[in-house]
Design a protein around this motif. Sequence first.
Motif, PDB file in Angstrom:
ATOM      1  N   TRP A  57      21.284  -2.587  12.298  1.00  0.00           N
ATOM      2  CA  TRP A  57      20.289  -3.176  11.403  1.00  0.00           C
ATOM      3  C   TRP A  57      19.787  -4.493  11.998  1.00  0.00           C
ATOM      4  CZ3 TRP A  57      18.924  -0.738   6.767  1.00  0.00           C
ATOM      5  CH2 TRP A  57      19.737   0.350   6.410  1.00  0.00           C
ATOM      6  N   ALA A  58      18.516  -4.761  11.809  1.00  0.00           N
ATOM      7  CA  ALA A  58      18.000  -6.071  12.173  1.00  0.00           C
ATOM      8  C   ALA A  58      18.649  -7.108  11.266  1.00  0.00           C
ATOM      9  CB  ALA A  58      16.483  -6.111  12.020  1.00  0.00           C
ATOM     10  N   ASP A 103      16.393  -6.672   8.129  1.00  0.00           N
ATOM     11  CA  ASP A 103      17.104  -5.594   7.443  1.00  0.00           C
ATOM     12  C   ASP A 103      16.477  -4.229   7.719  1.00  0.00           C
ATOM     13  OD1 ASP A 103      19.401  -4.942   5.963  1.00  0.00           O
ATOM     14  OD2 ASP A 103      18.240  -4.685   4.128  1.00  0.00           O
ATOM     15  N   GLY A 104      15.718  -4.119   8.803  1.00  0.00           N
ATOM     16  CA  GLY A 104      15.202  -2.821   9.226  1.00  0.00           C
ATOM     17  C   GLY A 104      16.270  -2.024   9.951  1.00  0.00           C
ATOM     18  N   LEU A 105      16.141  -0.717   9.911  1.00  0.00           N
ATOM     19  CA  LEU A 105      17.159   0.188  10.441  1.00  0.00           C
ATOM     20  C   LEU A 105      16.747   0.731  11.810  1.00  0.00           C
ATOM     21  CD1 LEU A 105      19.741   1.937  10.135  1.00  0.00           C
ATOM     22  CD2 LEU A 105      18.340   3.609   8.903  1.00  0.00           C
ATOM     23  N   LEU A 155      24.864  -2.202  21.261  1.00  0.00           N
ATOM     24  CA  LEU A 155      24.217  -2.645  20.020  1.00  0.00           C
ATOM     25  C   LEU A 155      24.529  -4.107  19.730  1.00  0.00           C
ATOM     26  CD1 LEU A 155      24.906   0.456  17.746  1.00  0.00           C
ATOM     27  CD2 LEU A 155      22.654  -0.321  18.496  1.00  0.00           C
ATOM     28  N   GLN A 156      25.782  -4.496  19.920  1.00  0.00           N
ATOM     29  CA  GLN A 156      26.158  -5.888  19.694  1.00  0.00           C
ATOM     30  C   GLN A 156      25.489  -6.801  20.706  1.00  0.00           C
ATOM     31  OE1 GLN A 156      30.494  -5.234  19.752  1.00  0.00           O
ATOM     32  NE2 GLN A 156      30.513  -5.915  17.621  1.00  0.00           N
ATOM     33  N   ALA A 163      22.981  -6.095  13.700  1.00  0.00           N
ATOM     34  CA  ALA A 163      24.029  -6.291  12.702  1.00  0.00           C
ATOM     35  C   ALA A 163      24.589  -4.929  12.279  1.00  0.00           C
ATOM     36  CB  ALA A 163      23.458  -7.022  11.485  1.00  0.00           C
ATOM     37  N   LEU A 164      25.830  -4.927  11.821  1.00  0.00           N
ATOM     38  CA  LEU A 164      26.500  -3.734  11.291  1.00  0.00           C
ATOM     39  C   LEU A 164      26.399  -2.546  12.253  1.00  0.00           C
ATOM     40  CD1 LEU A 164      25.071  -4.015   7.648  1.00  0.00           C
ATOM     41  CD2 LEU A 164      27.188  -4.996   8.535  1.00  0.00           C
ATOM     42  N   PRO A 165      26.739  -2.718  13.527  1.00  0.00           N
ATOM     43  CA  PRO A 165      26.571  -1.635  14.504  1.00  0.00           C
ATOM     44  C   PRO A 165      27.594  -0.520  14.312  1.00  0.00           C
ATOM     45  CG  PRO A 165      27.701  -3.483  15.515  1.00  0.00           C
ATOM     46  CD  PRO A 165      27.311  -3.940  14.130  1.00  0.00           C
TER      47      PRO A 165
END
Length: 272
Positions: free
Chosen positions: A235-236, A106-108, A154-155, A160-162
Motif C-alpha cells: 500500500w502507498a 493508501d492506494g493498493l 516491496l520494503q 506499507a504493509l507489504p
Amino acid sequence: MQTPPLLTDRPALLRNRDRATEFFLHEEVRAEVQERLIEVNRTFTAPGIVTGFPGFWADLGPTVADDDLLSLTPAAHDLIIHALCLHWANDPVGQLVQCRHALQPDGLFIAFLFGGETLHELRSCLAAAEVEVSGGLSPRVLPMGEIRELGGLLQRAGFALPVADSFRKTVRYRDAWHLMHDLRLMGEGNALAGRLRHPTRRAVFARAAELYQTEYSDPEGRIPATFEVICLTGWAPSDSQPKPLRPGSAAQRLADALNTAEMPLPPDLRKG
C-alpha cells in the motif's frame, strides 16, 4: 559508477510478445486479481495496469507498457496492477518505486511475476544437455527470484504493509518440444541480453527432450511444467493506516486475549 549490464533485450522481448497467442497464465492471474480485490472490499475508481499485453488487460483499466520508465502520472491511481511482467524488468525496484509514486495515499499495488520454481524441470534438463553436447552453458532461461527476496523489494521501494505469497500451476505436455513451442506462443521465449546470437545446435534440444522424458514423465508419457507465480502486495503510505504499537504499550496481556493461563518462565530462561 559503472552501469550494470542490462538483463533484457527489449527489442527481442517485444518481438516475442508480438507473436504471442496463448494467454492462459494471464487468465489465471486475472482470476487471482479479482479474488484479491473482493477480499479487500473497496471500490477502486482510478486503476492503472502495467503490462506487456495491453489487448488482454485493457478492459480492466488504462494500461501502460512495462518500459524501464513507466508512463504513470504521480498520485493519479488508487490501484496499480503489475501484470505478469516484472520478471523482465532490468530494474525491478525502480519499477516498484515508480508504481508507488503513481499511487494516491493508501492506494493498493498488486504485482504478479514468475518465481524461482518456474520451469525448474526444463531449466535442469537444458543445462545438463548443453553441458553434455556442447561442453558449456549459455544464458537460456530468465533468472527468477525467490519469494523472500522478492518480498523484500516491496520494503525497499517504500510500500506499507507489504505481503508476498505465491501459487503454482502445473501444466502437462506431450513432450519438451510441445512445451518450448507453447512458451513461444506465450511470448516468454529467450529475450536475455546475454543470450547466444547464433542458433543452438538441435542436438542440445533433442538431448534435453530425452532427459525431460526420462526424469519427469508420468505413466501416460506426459511431462509436467511448473509455473510458480508470486504475488506482491503493498500500500502507498498513509496516515490512516494502522501503525505498530510501541513495545510495552499493550493494554491487555496476550494470555488474557487468548483466554489461557500465563505460565512463568523457568529461572534459567529469565533475563537478568
